[in-house]
Motif scaffolding. Structure first.
Motif, short mmCIF file in Angstrom:
data_model
loop_
_atom_site.label_atom_id
_atom_site.label_comp_id
_atom_site.label_asym_id
_atom_site.label_seq_id
_atom_site.Cartn_x
_atom_site.Cartn_y
_atom_site.Cartn_z
N PHE A 142 4.16 8.74 7.41
CA PHE A 142 5.47 9.30 7.06
C PHE A 142 6.57 8.89 8.03
O PHE A 142 7.62 8.40 7.62
CB PHE A 142 5.38 10.83 6.97
N ASN A 143 6.33 9.05 9.31
CA ASN A 143 7.36 8.71 10.31
C ASN A 143 7.65 7.21 10.32
O ASN A 143 8.79 6.79 10.47
CB ASN A 143 6.94 9.17 11.70
N LYS A 144 6.62 6.41 10.18
CA LYS A 144 6.79 4.96 10.22
C LYS A 144 7.59 4.47 9.02
O LYS A 144 8.44 3.59 9.15
CB LYS A 144 5.42 4.29 10.26
N ILE A 145 7.35 5.04 7.84
CA ILE A 145 8.08 4.63 6.63
C ILE A 145 9.56 4.97 6.78
O ILE A 145 10.43 4.18 6.42
CB ILE A 145 7.50 5.30 5.37
N GLY A 146 9.86 6.13 7.34
CA GLY A 146 11.25 6.54 7.51
C GLY A 146 12.05 5.65 8.44
O GLY A 146 13.26 5.58 8.36
N LYS A 147 11.39 4.94 9.34
CA LYS A 147 12.08 4.07 10.31
C LYS A 147 12.38 2.69 9.75
O LYS A 147 13.08 1.93 10.39
CB LYS A 147 11.23 3.96 11.58
N ARG A 148 11.86 2.36 8.59
CA ARG A 148 12.09 1.02 8.02
C ARG A 148 13.46 0.89 7.45
O ARG A 148 14.10 1.70 6.95
CB ARG A 148 11.08 0.72 6.91
N ALA A 173 -1.91 10.68 -0.87
CA ALA A 173 -1.18 11.73 -0.17
C ALA A 173 -1.52 11.74 1.32
O ALA A 173 -0.63 11.87 2.17
CB ALA A 173 -1.49 13.09 -0.79
N VAL A 174 -2.79 11.57 1.65
CA VAL A 174 -3.20 11.51 3.06
C VAL A 174 -2.57 10.29 3.73
O VAL A 174 -2.04 10.38 4.84
CB VAL A 174 -4.74 11.48 3.20
N HIS A 175 -2.59 9.15 3.06
CA HIS A 175 -1.98 7.94 3.61
C HIS A 175 -0.50 8.16 3.91
O HIS A 175 -0.02 7.82 4.99
CB HIS A 175 -2.16 6.76 2.64
N LEU A 176 0.22 8.72 2.94
CA LEU A 176 1.65 8.95 3.14
C LEU A 176 1.91 9.95 4.26
O LEU A 176 2.87 9.81 5.01
CB LEU A 176 2.30 9.42 1.83
N LEU A 177 1.05 10.94 4.37
CA LEU A 177 1.19 11.90 5.46
C LEU A 177 1.03 11.22 6.82
O LEU A 177 1.78 11.48 7.75
CB LEU A 177 0.14 13.01 5.29
N LEU A 178 0.08 10.30 6.92
CA LEU A 178 -0.18 9.62 8.18
C LEU A 178 0.90 8.60 8.56
O LEU A 178 1.14 8.35 9.73
CB LEU A 178 -1.55 8.93 8.14
N LEU A 208 0.83 -1.21 0.00
CA LEU A 208 0.00 0.00 0.00
C LEU A 208 0.87 1.26 0.00
O LEU A 208 0.60 2.21 -0.74
CB LEU A 208 -0.94 0.00 1.20
N ASP A 209 1.93 1.25 0.81
CA ASP A 209 2.84 2.40 0.85
C ASP A 209 3.47 2.64 -0.53
O ASP A 209 3.60 3.78 -0.98
CB ASP A 209 3.94 2.18 1.89
N THR A 210 3.88 1.57 -1.19
CA THR A 210 4.52 1.69 -2.50
C THR A 210 3.55 2.22 -3.54
O THR A 210 3.89 3.11 -4.33
CB THR A 210 5.09 0.32 -2.95
#
Length: 70
Positions: A64-70, A57-62, A7-9
């Motif tokens: 954002f921090n979690k994706i950066g920690k992967r 865009a809303v999904h990525l905003l919500l 989903l993120d991709t």
């Protein structure tokens, strides 16, 4: 690939494509709106695409921090 990463991709790809499309619209004054040029004969599809991009865009905003920690 797990569902969350998929989903993120998908969201990221949609937002990148939309950003490039908006760049073309900004540079060439709506002459090169790729979504309209491609799907303009089906206005409901254009609305669906723009809605999906907004939701992405809303999904990525919500997340954002979690994706950066992967």
């Amino acid at each position: 690939m797990d569902k969350e990463k998929t989903l993120d991709t998908i969201a990221l790809v949609l937002v990148i494509i939309s950003g490039l499309n908006l760049g073309l619209v900004g540079l060439f004054t709506k002459k090169y709106d790729l979504v309209q040029l491609t799907f303009g004969s089906m206005p409901i599809l254009v609305d669906i695409i723009y809605t999906l991009v907004g939701a992405s865009a809303v999904h990525l905003l919500l997340v954002f921090n979690k994706i950066g920690k992967r």
